[in-house]
Design a protein around this motif. Sequence first.
Motif, PDB file in Angstrom:
ATOM      1  N   ILE A 134      47.059  37.995  47.105  1.00 38.90           N
ATOM      2  CA  ILE A 134      47.251  36.470  46.972  1.00 38.90           C
ATOM      3  C   ILE A 134      48.629  36.163  47.099  1.00 38.90           C
ATOM      4  N   GLU A 135      49.379  36.918  46.331  1.00 43.03           N
ATOM      5  CA  GLU A 135      50.681  36.837  46.229  1.00 43.03           C
ATOM      6  C   GLU A 135      51.364  36.808  47.449  1.00 43.03           C
ATOM      7  N   GLN A 136      50.823  37.748  48.495  1.00 40.66           N
ATOM      8  CA  GLN A 136      51.650  37.945  49.722  1.00 40.66           C
ATOM      9  C   GLN A 136      51.200  36.759  50.721  1.00 40.66           C
ATOM     10  N   VAL A 137      50.221  36.215  50.586  1.00 39.53           N
ATOM     11  CA  VAL A 137      49.698  35.176  51.803  1.00 39.53           C
ATOM     12  C   VAL A 137      49.493  33.678  51.069  1.00 39.53           C
ATOM     13  N   ALA A 138      49.171  33.134  49.809  1.00 44.79           N
ATOM     14  CA  ALA A 138      48.842  32.201  49.618  1.00 44.79           C
ATOM     15  C   ALA A 138      50.160  31.312  49.478  1.00 44.79           C
ATOM     16  N   THR A 139      49.860  29.989  49.848  1.00 42.96           N
ATOM     17  CA  THR A 139      50.830  28.768  49.761  1.00 42.96           C
ATOM     18  C   THR A 139      50.509  28.274  48.328  1.00 42.96           C
ATOM     19  N   ARG A 140      49.138  28.086  47.947  1.00 43.34           N
ATOM     20  CA  ARG A 140      48.697  27.346  46.836  1.00 43.34           C
ATOM     21  C   ARG A 140      47.621  28.140  45.891  1.00 43.34           C
ATOM     22  N   LEU A 141      47.472  28.045  44.920  1.00 44.40           N
ATOM     23  CA  LEU A 141      46.564  28.842  44.211  1.00 44.40           C
ATOM     24  C   LEU A 141      46.236  28.180  42.854  1.00 44.40           C
ATOM     25  N   ILE A 142      45.104  28.768  42.490  1.00 42.61           N
ATOM     26  CA  ILE A 142      44.510  28.210  41.221  1.00 42.61           C
ATOM     27  C   ILE A 142      44.076  29.760  40.490  1.00 42.61           C
ATOM     28  N   ILE A 143      44.167  29.586  39.292  1.00 37.40           N
ATOM     29  CA  ILE A 143      43.764  30.644  38.510  1.00 37.40           C
ATOM     30  C   ILE A 143      42.820  30.420  37.349  1.00 37.40           C
ATOM     31  N   ILE A 144      41.683  30.983  37.677  1.00 37.22           N
ATOM     32  CA  ILE A 144      40.739  30.598  36.628  1.00 37.22           C
ATOM     33  C   ILE A 144      40.314  31.872  35.621  1.00 37.22           C
ATOM     34  N   ASP A 145      39.607  31.536  34.566  1.00 38.13           N
ATOM     35  CA  ASP A 145      39.255  32.308  33.581  1.00 38.13           C
ATOM     36  C   ASP A 145      38.046  32.063  32.854  1.00 38.13           C
ATOM     37  N   LYS A 146      36.971  32.939  32.691  1.00 38.30           N
ATOM     38  CA  LYS A 146      35.867  32.330  31.906  1.00 38.30           C
ATOM     39  C   LYS A 146      35.504  31.036  32.313  1.00 38.30           C
ATOM     40  N   GLY A 147      35.412  30.840  33.512  1.00 36.11           N
ATOM     41  CA  GLY A 147      34.948  29.617  34.025  1.00 36.11           C
ATOM     42  C   GLY A 147      35.893  28.359  33.988  1.00 36.11           C
ATOM     43  N   LYS A 148      36.725  28.424  33.262  1.00 37.60           N
ATOM     44  CA  LYS A 148      38.044  27.486  33.162  1.00 37.60           C
ATOM     45  C   LYS A 148      39.058  27.688  34.028  1.00 37.60           C
ATOM     46  N   LYS A 149      39.654  26.351  34.472  1.00 40.98           N
ATOM     47  CA  LYS A 149      40.843  26.478  35.156  1.00 40.98           C
ATOM     48  C   LYS A 149      42.126  26.721  34.186  1.00 40.98           C
ATOM     49  N   LEU A 150      43.043  27.707  34.719  1.00 41.07           N
ATOM     50  CA  LEU A 150      43.997  27.896  33.892  1.00 41.07           C
ATOM     51  C   LEU A 150      45.314  27.147  34.194  1.00 41.07           C
ATOM     52  N   VAL A 151      45.252  27.268  35.582  1.00 37.18           N
ATOM     53  CA  VAL A 151      46.683  26.716  36.090  1.00 37.18           C
ATOM     54  C   VAL A 151      46.309  26.506  37.826  1.00 37.18           C
ATOM     55  N   GLU A 152      46.946  25.457  38.485  1.00 36.44           N
ATOM     56  CA  GLU A 152      46.871  25.152  39.913  1.00 36.44           C
ATOM     57  C   GLU A 152      48.142  24.634  40.326  1.00 36.44           C
ATOM     58  N   GLY A 153      48.636  25.089  41.460  1.00 34.96           N
ATOM     59  CA  GLY A 153      49.849  24.434  42.121  1.00 34.96           C
ATOM     60  C   GLY A 153      50.257  25.510  43.289  1.00 34.96           C
ATOM     61  N   ALA A 154      51.334  24.725  43.844  1.00 38.60           N
ATOM     62  CA  ALA A 154      52.067  25.700  44.689  1.00 38.60           C
ATOM     63  C   ALA A 154      52.470  26.746  44.552  1.00 38.60           C
ATOM     64  N   ALA A 155      52.266  27.976  45.398  1.00 34.20           N
ATOM     65  CA  ALA A 155      52.920  29.331  44.963  1.00 34.20           C
ATOM     66  C   ALA A 155      54.202  29.378  44.633  1.00 34.20           C
ATOM     67  N   ALA A 156      54.934  28.494  45.489  1.00 33.97           N
ATOM     68  CA  ALA A 156      56.361  28.436  45.214  1.00 33.97           C
ATOM     69  C   ALA A 156      56.968  28.035  43.895  1.00 33.97           C
TER      70      ALA A 156
END
Lengths: 230, 314, 291
Positions: B200-222
Amino acid sequence: MRKIWIMIVLLIIGVSSHAQDMTALVLKVKEKLDQVNDYEAEGRMKTDVAFIKAPIGKVKVYFRKPDRFRLKKDGGISLLPKGGVSVNIGSLVATQNFMALGAGEAVVDGIATKVVKLLPSDENSDVVLTTMYIDEANLLVRKAVTTTKENGTYEVQMSYGKFAQYGLPDKVIFSFNTKNYKLPKGLTLEFDDNEKPATEAEKLKNRKGRVEIRYTNYTINKGLPDSVFK
Amino acid sequence: MVPMQDIITVNNLSKKFRNLKAVDNISFTVREGDVYGFLGQNGAGKSTTIRMLLTLIEPDAGDISLFGLSLARHRHEILRQVGAVIEKPDVYKYLSAYDNLKLFARLSGIKPTEQQIREQLAMVGLADRAADKVKTFSQGMKQRLGIAIALVHDPALIILDEPTNGLDPQGIADIRNLILHLSRDRNKTVLVSSHLLTEIEQVATRLIIIDKGKKLVEGAAADLFDPAQTLVSLDTLNNQQAMEQLANGPWAGALQPQRDGQIYLKLHRNQVPQLHAYLVQAGIPVLALQPRHSLEDYFLQVTSGKQYVQSYTN
Amino acid sequence: MFSLIQIETYKIFRRPRTYIAFAAITSLIVLIQFGLKVDGKSYLDFMLNDLSTTLQIEGNIMNGYLVCYVMLQLLLVHVPLLIALIAADMISGEANMGTLRLLLTKPFSRTQLMLSKFIASTIYTLLLLIWLAFLALFVSMWIFGTDDMFLMKSSYVVLLKENDVFWRYIGAFVFAALAMTTVAALGFLLSVFAENSIGPIVATMSVIIFFTILSTLNIPIFNTVKPYLFTTHMISWKEFFDIQVNDANEAINGSIQNLPKILQSAAILLIHIVVFVWAAIWVFRKKDILS
């Protein structure tokens, strides 16, 4: 004592003279039938046995003196009473070896007949006894009831028309006894258990079977190849 | 410049399986041209979310729109523009690669020419295996065929669910390059899920991280991490002394909070040798100086240092 | 929709498994034909045992028409198992293989897919029956010839004229197609509930075998349930080979003894098909695909 002897002698004479009369009648019938050396007949056969559902079929019948007889269905499968149909009047009276006993008179289909009991003298004959109802005026056998060793008793009833002069019937009805017919359902793979209505079930138990042949045409004394009797 | 369109809009999406909240009130947006990283450990709810995007699972609550259209109402229109590889790239084993590709193209509503099918197979390196039954294929070949199938109808959005699962390092690199190719050269929007953070780190421009069904964070990779910045862990014979030395020297700005008795610094990769030289010069005996992946560390923080992240880094 | 049916049919006929059924039917039929050709007389003698004490039966009884009937009786109990092999695998097989999820992300509805899959299984069923008809009827007619059909039922015998048989076979095969489609529909329904191939296939076969046994057992307590089992109605094709007689006990050419029974059975089977397929679609539409 003499009286008794006379009685016995009279009785023997009486019986034998009576029997003699009947033999003559049978021989007269035979004589009439003897005009026919061979014939080929076409007819329609109907099998009427309670447990058999069969359509009317065309049959051909071949006969040649003295006792060659063959019934062929025009293709297809035929169901015939065992031994019954192959017996015809010609072959019944073909031999001289019988005793003919008078047994009174009877009316068959409105026609007065003499009842004659024929006893084959041959010990090995399958026929045990034949009762014939002979129309004395026309020298025609109207009905015959034959009891055999192997194939039970069957009845042959005949109606005459165009070919009466040759002693050949237009219609022959064979009546015979049948056994009950039953195959296990497991064998016929019938699962449905729709019991037949009582009347129909009763009908199936009727043990009298009939085969009726109506002859439409006879070809008489034109000669027949042996192959037809194969 | 054409304004960026929202390709995927998900609002308050939830899904429960019996008592398990697989997806719990998740919202996110994927924009045109994004390579959108969908990140989370196994069982976090990534696959459930992706399956809801593809109408394989009915959401309990929430809205999904793709290309500005409601997924519930415009399913066929939307799905015509989506290509997907969902978990294992399973195709009909008793058919050849060629037949599989042709069959799925027809299912997507197009009738490609033989030439087009062969080109598509060539793109994923399967040109010479076109006639072979898929049951003879390796996992990597199946994965590439799966991708060819996802692309055969030229969709605008490509969804790849754990595309690197079960692949060898070369296969992983191939997929990474393919994603970059699709994004840069063919202007595709790509949603890629993984628990493999480096991918993900090497290709993503934006990303979301989820854990146990909940969103932890979302935003531009940069915004979430600077690929040029590397977190470096430092271990010395005397960490106390080293800490003091660094806090009062030129490297003070790079210092991060200490964890597990280790010292962390955030700096550019190129600066690592300089840091080493400085420490030696200052007479501090260095035991280990280890650059760590930035996203991993970020991930470590937001998911409060899950064991699996550790196991992955090893 | 049409191309979807094409694709589903294509998939069925590209699978080696499909041809197991054709091979099984072929070998069974050839085996029976060989057996009857070589030793048909003893089989007949056994069947005719009772009858031949009073009647003399002449003609080519063991002809192609009877051979086909004998085979249909045997095979139409086994063919459902071969149909289950494919129909009960239509959904579960794809779930098992993992292709279902990809299939369902394509731009058509689940109802369309289900209908296409069912139609494809029906096409397979029909082709299997056509193959069966070809081997059991036409090849038998060629090997054994044709003649009147002499049929022994459990309480009576039926003699059908040669020219009154063939159309009955057409009727019987059409009915058999309906019966086998019912099996396909059942297998199809069961295949929705599983994600492996074996389960629904075994379940379908079990239902068929269980119901057939219930249908076959002649135990009064089961007789009350029999009319409600679709397996009881599946054998109504035999009614095509029973003929009406008139008051003089003459068989009426071209007649069927119990046409209402055939129609009733056909209607019941049709209702089963509709209910099975409808239920399959209803369940599948609501199903979350987790395979």
